[in-house]
Design a protein around this motif. Structure first.
Motif, PDB file in Angstrom:
ATOM      1  N   ASN A 123      47.297  76.112 -51.306  1.00 53.19           N
ATOM      2  CA  ASN A 123      47.362  76.488 -49.681  1.00 53.19           C
ATOM      3  C   ASN A 123      48.135  77.785 -49.916  1.00 53.19           C
ATOM      4  OD1 ASN A 123      49.590  74.230 -50.497  1.00 53.19           O
ATOM      5  ND2 ASN A 123      50.340  75.476 -48.714  1.00 53.19           N
ATOM      6  N   PHE A 124      48.178  78.452 -48.830  1.00 59.02           N
ATOM      7  CA  PHE A 124      49.094  79.523 -48.341  1.00 59.02           C
ATOM      8  C   PHE A 124      49.068  79.650 -47.088  1.00 59.02           C
ATOM      9  CE2 PHE A 124      47.154  80.759 -52.445  1.00 59.02           C
ATOM     10  CZ  PHE A 124      48.369  81.456 -53.191  1.00 59.02           C
ATOM     11  N   PRO A 125      50.441  79.707 -46.538  1.00 59.86           N
ATOM     12  CA  PRO A 125      51.897  80.090 -47.550  1.00 59.86           C
ATOM     13  C   PRO A 125      51.992  79.150 -48.234  1.00 59.86           C
ATOM     14  CG  PRO A 125      52.224  80.515 -45.015  1.00 59.86           C
ATOM     15  CD  PRO A 125      50.917  79.740 -45.155  1.00 59.86           C
ATOM     16  N   GLN A 126      52.710  79.506 -49.454  1.00 61.94           N
ATOM     17  CA  GLN A 126      52.864  78.548 -50.550  1.00 61.94           C
ATOM     18  C   GLN A 126      54.295  79.029 -51.261  1.00 61.94           C
ATOM     19  OE1 GLN A 126      51.477  79.659 -54.749  1.00 61.94           O
ATOM     20  NE2 GLN A 126      50.305  77.737 -54.708  1.00 61.94           N
ATOM     21  N   PRO A 127      55.006  77.987 -51.427  1.00 56.26           N
ATOM     22  CA  PRO A 127      56.318  77.924 -52.056  1.00 56.26           C
ATOM     23  C   PRO A 127      56.374  78.045 -53.451  1.00 56.26           C
ATOM     24  CG  PRO A 127      56.232  76.008 -51.502  1.00 56.26           C
ATOM     25  CD  PRO A 127      55.020  76.492 -51.066  1.00 56.26           C
ATOM     26  N   THR A 128      57.348  78.864 -54.186  1.00 51.13           N
ATOM     27  CA  THR A 128      57.365  79.004 -55.716  1.00 51.13           C
ATOM     28  C   THR A 128      58.433  77.639 -56.097  1.00 51.13           C
ATOM     29  OG1 THR A 128      56.948  81.069 -55.976  1.00 51.13           O
ATOM     30  CG2 THR A 128      58.114  80.099 -57.813  1.00 51.13           C
ATOM     31  N   ILE A 129      57.849  76.917 -56.866  1.00 52.14           N
ATOM     32  CA  ILE A 129      58.938  75.506 -57.360  1.00 52.14           C
ATOM     33  C   ILE A 129      59.516  75.705 -58.998  1.00 52.14           C
ATOM     34  CG2 ILE A 129      58.977  73.246 -57.507  1.00 52.14           C
ATOM     35  CD1 ILE A 129      56.417  72.853 -55.765  1.00 52.14           C
ATOM     36  N   PRO A 130      60.818  75.847 -58.826  1.00 52.57           N
ATOM     37  CA  PRO A 130      61.030  75.852 -60.276  1.00 52.57           C
ATOM     38  C   PRO A 130      61.205  74.542 -61.038  1.00 52.57           C
ATOM     39  CG  PRO A 130      62.982  76.080 -58.575  1.00 52.57           C
ATOM     40  CD  PRO A 130      61.683  75.868 -58.069  1.00 52.57           C
ATOM     41  N   LEU A 131      60.023  74.408 -61.819  1.00 53.99           N
ATOM     42  CA  LEU A 131      59.775  72.909 -62.431  1.00 53.99           C
ATOM     43  C   LEU A 131      60.942  73.003 -63.486  1.00 53.99           C
ATOM     44  CD1 LEU A 131      55.892  72.654 -62.303  1.00 53.99           C
ATOM     45  CD2 LEU A 131      57.390  71.549 -60.913  1.00 53.99           C
ATOM     46  N   GLY A 132      61.396  71.528 -63.577  1.00 51.45           N
ATOM     47  CA  GLY A 132      62.553  71.295 -64.643  1.00 51.45           C
ATOM     48  C   GLY A 132      63.900  71.673 -64.127  1.00 51.45           C
ATOM     49  N   THR A 133      64.039  71.953 -62.809  1.00 52.10           N
ATOM     50  CA  THR A 133      65.297  72.076 -62.395  1.00 52.10           C
ATOM     51  C   THR A 133      65.574  70.971 -61.681  1.00 52.10           C
ATOM     52  OG1 THR A 133      64.598  73.052 -60.365  1.00 52.10           O
ATOM     53  CG2 THR A 133      65.109  74.717 -62.094  1.00 52.10           C
ATOM     54  N   HIS A 134      67.146  70.714 -61.252  1.00 51.22           N
ATOM     55  CA  HIS A 134      67.737  69.382 -60.616  1.00 51.22           C
ATOM     56  C   HIS A 134      67.289  69.619 -59.233  1.00 51.22           C
ATOM     57  CE1 HIS A 134      70.477  66.066 -60.655  1.00 51.22           C
ATOM     58  NE2 HIS A 134      70.914  66.371 -59.721  1.00 51.22           N
ATOM     59  N   VAL A 135      66.960  68.486 -58.713  1.00 45.63           N
ATOM     60  CA  VAL A 135      66.728  68.270 -57.045  1.00 45.63           C
ATOM     61  C   VAL A 135      67.170  66.995 -56.424  1.00 45.63           C
ATOM     62  CG1 VAL A 135      64.743  68.024 -55.461  1.00 45.63           C
ATOM     63  CG2 VAL A 135      64.422  69.684 -57.315  1.00 45.63           C
ATOM     64  N   ILE A 180      43.083  69.177 -54.899  1.00 45.05           N
ATOM     65  CA  ILE A 180      42.143  70.101 -54.217  1.00 45.05           C
ATOM     66  C   ILE A 180      40.803  69.253 -54.335  1.00 45.05           C
ATOM     67  CG2 ILE A 180      41.882  71.789 -56.063  1.00 45.05           C
ATOM     68  CD1 ILE A 180      41.549  73.906 -53.761  1.00 45.05           C
ATOM     69  N   GLY A 181      39.911  69.430 -53.572  1.00 43.60           N
ATOM     70  CA  GLY A 181      38.723  69.249 -53.602  1.00 43.60           C
ATOM     71  C   GLY A 181      38.076  67.813 -54.269  1.00 43.60           C
ATOM     72  N   GLU A 182      38.973  66.951 -54.079  1.00 43.64           N
ATOM     73  CA  GLU A 182      38.463  65.517 -54.741  1.00 43.64           C
ATOM     74  C   GLU A 182      38.403  64.556 -53.452  1.00 43.64           C
ATOM     75  OE1 GLU A 182      37.715  64.956 -57.417  1.00 43.64           O
ATOM     76  OE2 GLU A 182      38.465  66.350 -58.913  1.00 43.64           O
ATOM     77  N   PRO A 183      37.451  63.681 -53.377  1.00 37.88           N
ATOM     78  CA  PRO A 183      37.391  62.776 -52.303  1.00 37.88           C
ATOM     79  C   PRO A 183      38.464  61.636 -52.434  1.00 37.88           C
ATOM     80  CG  PRO A 183      35.484  62.376 -54.174  1.00 37.88           C
ATOM     81  CD  PRO A 183      36.316  63.601 -54.343  1.00 37.88           C
ATOM     82  N   ILE A 184      38.673  60.983 -51.367  1.00 37.82           N
ATOM     83  CA  ILE A 184      39.942  60.175 -51.350  1.00 37.82           C
ATOM     84  C   ILE A 184      39.887  59.001 -52.443  1.00 37.82           C
ATOM     85  CG2 ILE A 184      41.364  58.846 -50.014  1.00 37.82           C
ATOM     86  CD1 ILE A 184      41.717  61.638 -49.312  1.00 37.82           C
ATOM     87  N   TYR A 185      38.515  58.720 -52.539  1.00 35.87           N
ATOM     88  CA  TYR A 185      38.434  57.540 -53.664  1.00 35.87           C
ATOM     89  C   TYR A 185      38.765  57.689 -54.846  1.00 35.87           C
ATOM     90  CZ  TYR A 185      33.918  58.763 -55.617  1.00 35.87           C
ATOM     91  OH  TYR A 185      33.054  59.308 -56.518  1.00 35.87           O
ATOM     92  N   LYS A 186      38.586  59.190 -55.347  1.00 39.04           N
ATOM     93  CA  LYS A 186      38.942  59.732 -56.572  1.00 39.04           C
ATOM     94  C   LYS A 186      40.434  59.785 -56.796  1.00 39.04           C
ATOM     95  CE  LYS A 186      34.610  61.570 -58.108  1.00 39.04           C
ATOM     96  NZ  LYS A 186      33.956  63.013 -58.474  1.00 39.04           N
ATOM     97  N   ILE A 187      41.060  60.177 -55.557  1.00 40.46           N
ATOM     98  CA  ILE A 187      42.519  60.453 -55.539  1.00 40.46           C
ATOM     99  C   ILE A 187      43.350  58.917 -55.802  1.00 40.46           C
ATOM    100  CG2 ILE A 187      44.720  60.828 -54.055  1.00 40.46           C
ATOM    101  CD1 ILE A 187      42.977  63.226 -54.719  1.00 40.46           C
TER     102      ILE A 187
END
Length: 319
Positions: free
Chosen positions: A290-302, A217-224
């Motif tokens: 952003n919203f709507p926003q999903p919840t992500i279970p970090l550390g699970t198998h995808v 969020i909030g970073e110009p593209i050159y910083k990305i």
């Protein structure tokens, strides 16, 4: 991975502020939202203090996190808000104690460094999702109404033992592919700035065999560009199995002094910096600031299928 037990209605959850401070009205609104979810919020001291650009001194913020994991009556931990500050307390947390007491831990943005540390040092699944002050509910005359997409994703992750299964974006939003292919692995990551901030430390992202999720969020593209290049030089895109790009909210091209000058587009930066590693890449995953926003279970198998733009969460974040 140590999977925390699912939450039940009426459970005590700690609300901690490991990053920046906020105003009292927002704290009270956050408490009301969590009560309306059916939880019993316990507001820890850092919710009510401020110390410059932080909610409290480092020792106090670390103490709230350690205390909330140590307290057997507390069944989950939800961060008050993001902002800045979590990297400063990484070396003050009791990881051995936390590993022995896995609990639902949820937040996003600056909370990324805690997600990575808990995933890697405690082998604990954590949840990238709404915080107490997040804009996932409206309050009118003390009545709380939840946005349905965000509420349903949150509830399935923390109140049930069911895996998320096939991920579905909010209505009107489609996943896109930057690179075809399929991959499987544990999902990790979060906010780009925070992923870069710990490079070179013992808390840096271990991408080996993982699927990396990235948002900003909030970073110009050159910083990305700069930050993705830093991850590239550190071998993260070489080591990973696949990449998921979330939302890049208010990340705009910056005008340059020369006539007609602009940053590259985000798509050009991704194509220049990440695509050459020939890993499956999916974009417009609607997670981040952003919203709507999903919840992500970090550390699970995808499982990721970039031929058909599908992301499947194979296991539950709770047990």
């Amino acid at each position: 991975m140590n999977k925390p037990k699912k939450l039940n209605f009426g459970d005590k959850v700690a609300v901690v502020a490991p990053s920046s401070a906020t105003d009292l009205k927002s704290v009270e609104s956050g408490e009301l939202k969590l009560r309306s979810l059916g939880l019993n919020p316990v507001m820890f001291p850092t919710c009510y203090t401020n110390y410059g650009h932080l909610s409290a001194k480092d020792e106090e913020r670390a103490k709230d996190i350690n205390d909330s994991f140590r307290d057997d009556s507390i069944k989950g931990i939800i961060c008050l808000r993001g902002g800045y500050g979590t990297p400063r307390i990484l070396n003050m947390l009791d990881y051995e104690m936390i590993k022995k007491n896995p609990k639902v831990f949820m937040g996003f943005s600056d909370i990324t460094s805690l997600h990575v540390a808990f995933n890697q040092m405690c082998d604990m699944v954590t949840f990238h999702g709404p915080m107490a002050t997040s804009n996932f509910a409206k309050i009118k005359n003390d009545n709380v109404s939840f946005e349905s997409y965000t509420y349903n994703s949150l509830s399935k992750n923390i109140f049930t033992n069911e895996p998320v299964g096939l991920y579905i974006n909010p209505p009107g939003e489609e996943l896109i592919s930057y690179n075809d292919g399929t991959a499987e692995g544990l999902i990790t990551g979060g906010n780009l700035t925070l992923l870069v901030s710990t490079l070179g430390s013992e808390y840096e992202l271990d991408a080996r065999g993982k699927i990396i999720f990235i948002e900003e969020i909030g970073e110009p593209i050159y910083k990305i560009d700069r930050m993705l290049t830093s991850l590239s030089l550190a071998g993260k895109f070489k080591d990973c199995e696949a990449v998921i790009f979330g939302t890049f909210t208010n990340c705009n091209r910056e005008e340059k002094a020369y006539e007609g000058g602009l940053d590259l587009t985000l798509e050009e930066v991704i194509n220049n910096t990440v695509v050459p590693f020939n890993k499956p890449i999916i974009g417009n995953f609607r997670a981040g600031h952003n919203f709507p926003q999903p919840t992500i279970p970090l550390g699970t198998h995808v499982k990721l299928d970039a031929y058909n733009n599908k992301i499947i969460f194979m296991e539950s974040g709770t047990c």
